[in-house]
Enzyme design. Structure first.
Site, PDB file in Angstrom:
ATOM      1  N   LYS A 156       0.827  -1.210   0.000  1.00  0.00           N
ATOM      2  CA  LYS A 156       0.000   0.000   0.000  1.00  0.00           C
ATOM      3  C   LYS A 156       0.859   1.258   0.000  1.00  0.00           C
ATOM      4  O   LYS A 156       0.590   2.216  -0.737  1.00  0.00           O
ATOM      5  CB  LYS A 156      -0.948  -0.036   1.200  1.00  0.00           C
ATOM      6  CG  LYS A 156      -1.870   1.158   1.321  1.00  0.00           C
ATOM      7  CD  LYS A 156      -3.027   0.871   2.259  1.00  0.00           C
ATOM      8  CE  LYS A 156      -2.589   0.160   3.519  1.00  0.00           C
ATOM      9  NZ  LYS A 156      -1.564   0.857   4.291  1.00  0.00           N
ATOM     10  N   THR A 205       3.916   1.376  -1.082  1.00  0.00           N
ATOM     11  CA  THR A 205       4.593   1.381  -2.382  1.00  0.00           C
ATOM     12  C   THR A 205       3.712   2.022  -3.441  1.00  0.00           C
ATOM     13  O   THR A 205       4.174   2.849  -4.244  1.00  0.00           O
ATOM     14  CB  THR A 205       4.959  -0.059  -2.798  1.00  0.00           C
ATOM     15  OG1 THR A 205       5.773  -0.650  -1.773  1.00  0.00           O
ATOM     16  CG2 THR A 205       5.706  -0.085  -4.115  1.00  0.00           C
ATOM     17  N   ARG A 248       2.957   7.706   7.095  1.00  0.00           N
ATOM     18  CA  ARG A 248       3.297   7.500   8.509  1.00  0.00           C
ATOM     19  C   ARG A 248       4.760   7.102   8.656  1.00  0.00           C
ATOM     20  O   ARG A 248       5.385   6.626   7.713  1.00  0.00           O
ATOM     21  CB  ARG A 248       2.427   6.379   9.108  1.00  0.00           C
ATOM     22  CG  ARG A 248       0.956   6.709   9.197  1.00  0.00           C
ATOM     23  CD  ARG A 248       0.150   5.488   9.617  1.00  0.00           C
ATOM     24  NE  ARG A 248       0.248   4.433   8.615  1.00  0.00           N
ATOM     25  CZ  ARG A 248      -0.090   3.171   8.821  1.00  0.00           C
ATOM     26  NH1 ARG A 248      -0.518   2.785  10.021  1.00  0.00           N
ATOM     27  NH2 ARG A 248       0.005   2.283   7.867  1.00  0.00           N
ATOM     28  N   LYS A 253       7.933  -7.318   8.972  1.00  0.00           N
ATOM     29  CA  LYS A 253       7.977  -6.707   7.640  1.00  0.00           C
ATOM     30  C   LYS A 253       9.370  -6.352   7.152  1.00  0.00           C
ATOM     31  O   LYS A 253       9.613  -6.303   5.960  1.00  0.00           O
ATOM     32  CB  LYS A 253       7.090  -5.454   7.630  1.00  0.00           C
ATOM     33  CG  LYS A 253       5.617  -5.793   7.841  1.00  0.00           C
ATOM     34  CD  LYS A 253       4.730  -4.588   7.660  1.00  0.00           C
ATOM     35  CE  LYS A 253       3.266  -4.971   7.785  1.00  0.00           C
ATOM     36  NZ  LYS A 253       2.360  -3.843   7.596  1.00  0.00           N
ATOM     37  N   ALA A 289      -3.040   0.772  12.582  1.00  0.00           N
ATOM     38  CA  ALA A 289      -4.447   0.836  12.192  1.00  0.00           C
ATOM     39  C   ALA A 289      -5.275  -0.272  12.824  1.00  0.00           C
ATOM     40  O   ALA A 289      -6.485  -0.152  12.919  1.00  0.00           O
ATOM     41  CB  ALA A 289      -4.586   0.774  10.683  1.00  0.00           C
ATOM     42  N   PHE A 296      -3.488  -0.793   6.758  1.00  0.00           N
ATOM     43  CA  PHE A 296      -4.179  -2.058   6.499  1.00  0.00           C
ATOM     44  C   PHE A 296      -5.357  -1.891   5.544  1.00  0.00           C
ATOM     45  O   PHE A 296      -5.317  -1.080   4.638  1.00  0.00           O
ATOM     46  CB  PHE A 296      -4.588  -2.726   7.814  1.00  0.00           C
ATOM     47  CG  PHE A 296      -3.421  -3.143   8.647  1.00  0.00           C
ATOM     48  CD1 PHE A 296      -2.423  -3.965   8.133  1.00  0.00           C
ATOM     49  CD2 PHE A 296      -3.263  -2.680   9.944  1.00  0.00           C
ATOM     50  CE1 PHE A 296      -1.322  -4.332   8.891  1.00  0.00           C
ATOM     51  CE2 PHE A 296      -2.166  -3.051  10.711  1.00  0.00           C
ATOM     52  CZ  PHE A 296      -1.208  -3.880  10.189  1.00  0.00           C
ATOM     53  N   PHE A 352       3.146  -7.969  -8.619  1.00  0.00           N
ATOM     54  CA  PHE A 352       4.319  -8.654  -8.070  1.00  0.00           C
ATOM     55  C   PHE A 352       4.951  -9.493  -9.180  1.00  0.00           C
ATOM     56  O   PHE A 352       4.254  -9.943 -10.105  1.00  0.00           O
ATOM     57  CB  PHE A 352       3.914  -9.553  -6.892  1.00  0.00           C
ATOM     58  CG  PHE A 352       3.765  -8.826  -5.588  1.00  0.00           C
ATOM     59  CD1 PHE A 352       4.719  -8.955  -4.590  1.00  0.00           C
ATOM     60  CD2 PHE A 352       2.667  -7.996  -5.361  1.00  0.00           C
ATOM     61  CE1 PHE A 352       4.578  -8.276  -3.381  1.00  0.00           C
ATOM     62  CE2 PHE A 352       2.530  -7.314  -4.158  1.00  0.00           C
ATOM     63  CZ  PHE A 352       3.489  -7.456  -3.174  1.00  0.00           C
ATOM     64  N   TRP A 405       6.664  -0.875  -8.245  1.00  0.00           N
ATOM     65  CA  TRP A 405       7.838  -1.453  -7.581  1.00  0.00           C
ATOM     66  C   TRP A 405       8.983  -1.581  -8.598  1.00  0.00           C
ATOM     67  O   TRP A 405      10.111  -1.190  -8.319  1.00  0.00           O
ATOM     68  CB  TRP A 405       7.512  -2.824  -6.988  1.00  0.00           C
ATOM     69  CG  TRP A 405       8.616  -3.370  -6.122  1.00  0.00           C
ATOM     70  CD1 TRP A 405       8.728  -3.286  -4.777  1.00  0.00           C
ATOM     71  CD2 TRP A 405       9.804  -4.065  -6.575  1.00  0.00           C
ATOM     72  NE1 TRP A 405       9.900  -3.881  -4.338  1.00  0.00           N
ATOM     73  CE2 TRP A 405      10.581  -4.364  -5.426  1.00  0.00           C
ATOM     74  CE3 TRP A 405      10.293  -4.462  -7.814  1.00  0.00           C
ATOM     75  CZ2 TRP A 405      11.800  -5.045  -5.497  1.00  0.00           C
ATOM     76  CZ3 TRP A 405      11.511  -5.128  -7.886  1.00  0.00           C
ATOM     77  CH2 TRP A 405      12.245  -5.408  -6.730  1.00  0.00           C
TER      78      TRP A 405
END
Length: 556
Positions: A71, A73, A94, A105, A273, A301, A381, A409
């Site tokens: 998100k 990204t 954030r 992560k 979140a 999220f 992806f 990406w």
């Protein structure tokens, strides 16, 4: 294939003064934190008050896999793409928490060629904002225990102290502790516990405050516990709001950085979140809106958590108008919601993808219910097959839903041009009829039920005896008109992380409530949600290192 950190370390960063010049900032509007970071003045928003607002674009997503759906990204890539098509765009994000960075992560500054930089600093200590929040939070805890030790003039009941200590790390061993052991000189023994910094009320206050004076007023309203007569005790009663504000005087200033394509980015505040309100600071978002034509921001999220809280809590507190919403979906998450195990998400499976689309459908309905224009962004992806991405595009288009295959990406802003064009069209569309999920004058129970039924798709809610007592007590105290901040698992629309896809007929269990008068909302804990997460079996920290010349490794 290069890793995120390798791409970040090879990027050509501009000196931060050149980024400030892009925004027409004067020397009094910012102060440098090294060569590539800066703090914006806390008076800048006031200075820009009469400037028109740019359009606010909210990026949200479906319910994610444990590794996330990119998100941030997409947020960064979209901001870069908007600049490529001639729009003056600024990104508002954030700050990452060390807990998830070291835990699940590995990093949270975007990815690939759509990152905010310097990613190593942003993912670690950055400008010290989270440490300042931790210090202020724990200073208040020390003041409370010292007050009781020194005679307890306010008649605070040690059994009813609500204020928890915090640290910015996942540490399950600290969820429930006892302090003050060891005799009279070491304080008064009582039960206590730790929350992660990003779920603390002071974090929420920093993100919802508009200026230093508002920050101090909100800190003064914090309810730390109750007297033996069950009367609320506040920070104002302890007379320490000035000291807490002092510790946060620099942290309230938004941080200015840049992306891999030198797009300006304002990064400030980092509430979770799933257990907090999940949005960057109002000051950052509103400042970005004054400085640019578009501000691309994200909420944590899925739309059931981050977007709902952005639209029901943040926009109310900051009087922010949302122009359009981007709903991020990935092939892998949709297959997970279709029944594929996490180990097999890279294998093509159209059948599972078809079943998993029900999760996306529910999040679309949620944004439609808010009355806002939206577009679905397929975050590509490398393991996605053409048949899989084509299926999602066909599914959306057959239902009249705008969709864009987004490859930011790998390609940066170039991979988000289609998305950018659709977002501009949506943001300019008059087709909006914004409405909140609930009205503030409704009862607390009604507000909770509306969120559960409208946003999650629940049959109803079930209140524990403790929650029922708290609802009655909070309304007696005059707190019934506050917004609701639900603490719920991010992995499911329900309060059970194992219920994937689009579950039906479920009941959301309301375990307890926590008052956050300073922040201006009531936290509602559902299911088994903890406010202090734990580390996974194999933390991302095991892959991290630093070389003798100071080069950071393993942040991905």
């Amino acid at each position: 294939m290069k890793t995120d950190i390798e791409i970040a370390q090879q990027a050509n960063l501009l000196p931060i003064n050149e980024i400030a010049e892009k925004l027409n900032l004067t020397e009094t509007d910012w102060e440098p934190y090294g060569h590539t970071k800066a703090k914006l003045s806390d008076k800048l928003l006031e200075k820009l008050e009469n400037k028109p607002n740019g359009k606010v674009i909210l990026v949200t997503s479906i319910n994610p896999t444990p590794a996330g759906e990119g998100k941030s990204t997409v947020t960064v890539g979209l901001g870069q793409a908007l600049n490529r098509i001639g729009k003056k765009a600024i990104i508002a994000l954030r700050e990452p928490s060390l807990g998830p960075v070291m835990g699940m992560k590995g990093g949270a500054a975007g990815g690939g060629h759509a990152q905010v930089l310097p990613m190593e600093d942003i993912n670690l200590h950055f400008t010290g904002d989270l440490h300042a929040i931790t210090s202020a939070n724990n200073a208040l805890a020390a003041f409370i225990d010292n007050h009781i030790h020194r005679g307890n003039e306010l008649n605070i009941d040690p059994r009813r102290i609500e204020w928890k200590r915090v640290m910015d790390m996942n540490d399950r061993a600290l969820r429930q502790i006892v302090v003050g052991l060891g005799g009279p000189l070491r304080g008064v023994p009582r039960e206590d516990g730790f929350t992660i910094t990003v779920a603390s009320e002071i974090m929420a206050i920093l993100c919802l405050a508009i200026g230093l004076d508002d920050l101090k007023e909100r800190l003064a309203r914090i309810v730390i516990g109750y007297t033996y007569k069950e009367e609320p005790v506040t920070v104002k009663d302890l007379k320490v709001e000035g000291a807490l504000t002092l510790l946060l005087k620099d942290a309230i200033k938004p941080n200015l950085v840049q992306t891999t394509e030198n797009t300006p980015a304002i990064i400030h505040g980092g509430p979770f979140a799933n257990i907090a309100h999940g949005c960057n600071s109002i000051m950052a978002t509103k400042t970005a809106a004054k400085l640019g034509e578009y501000v691309v921001t994200e909420a944590g999220f899925g739309a059931d958590l981050g977007a709902e809280k952005f639209l029901d809590i943040k926009t109310r507190a900051g009087n922010i108008e949302t122009a359009a919403v981007v709903i991020v979906a990935t092939v892998r998450a949709l297959k997970m919601h279709g029944g594929v195990s996490k180990e097999n998400l890279t294998e093509e499976n159209i059948e599972a993808l078809t079943a998993g689309m029900e999760n996306l459908k529910k999040h679309i309905e949620t944004i439609e219910n808010f009355g806002l224009p939206f577009v679905v962004a397929i975050n590509k992806f490398p393991t996605d097959t053409i048949d899989e991405t084509n299926f999602i595009e066909s599914w959306c288009k057959s239902r009249g839903i705008d969709v864009a295959l987004t490859d930011v990406w790998a390609r940066g802003g170039q991979g988000g041009l289609e998305l950018a064009e659709i977002v501009v069209e949506k943001a300019q569309s008059p087709d909006r009829n914004f409405k909140h999920v609930y009205e503030l004058n409704e009862t607390l129970e009604t507000k909770i039920r509306k969120i559960a039924q409208t946003v999650y798709g629940a049959k109803t809610i079930e209140l524990s005896p403790k929650a029922k007592k708290q609802l009655s007590f909070y309304e007696q105290q005059g707190w019934g008109n506050l917004p609701i901040c639900m603490a719920k698992t991010q992995y499911s629309l329900s309060d059970d992380p194992a219920l994937l896809g689009r579950p039906e007929g479920f009941v959301v269990a309301i375990r307890e409530l926590r008052i956050s008068v300073g922040a201006g909302f009531i936290v509602v804990l559902t299911g088994d949600m903890m406010t202090m997460p734990g580390l996974p079996k194999r933390p991302a920290a095991l892959n991290m290192d630093v070389t003798t010349d100071g080069k950071i490794l393993g942040l991905f």
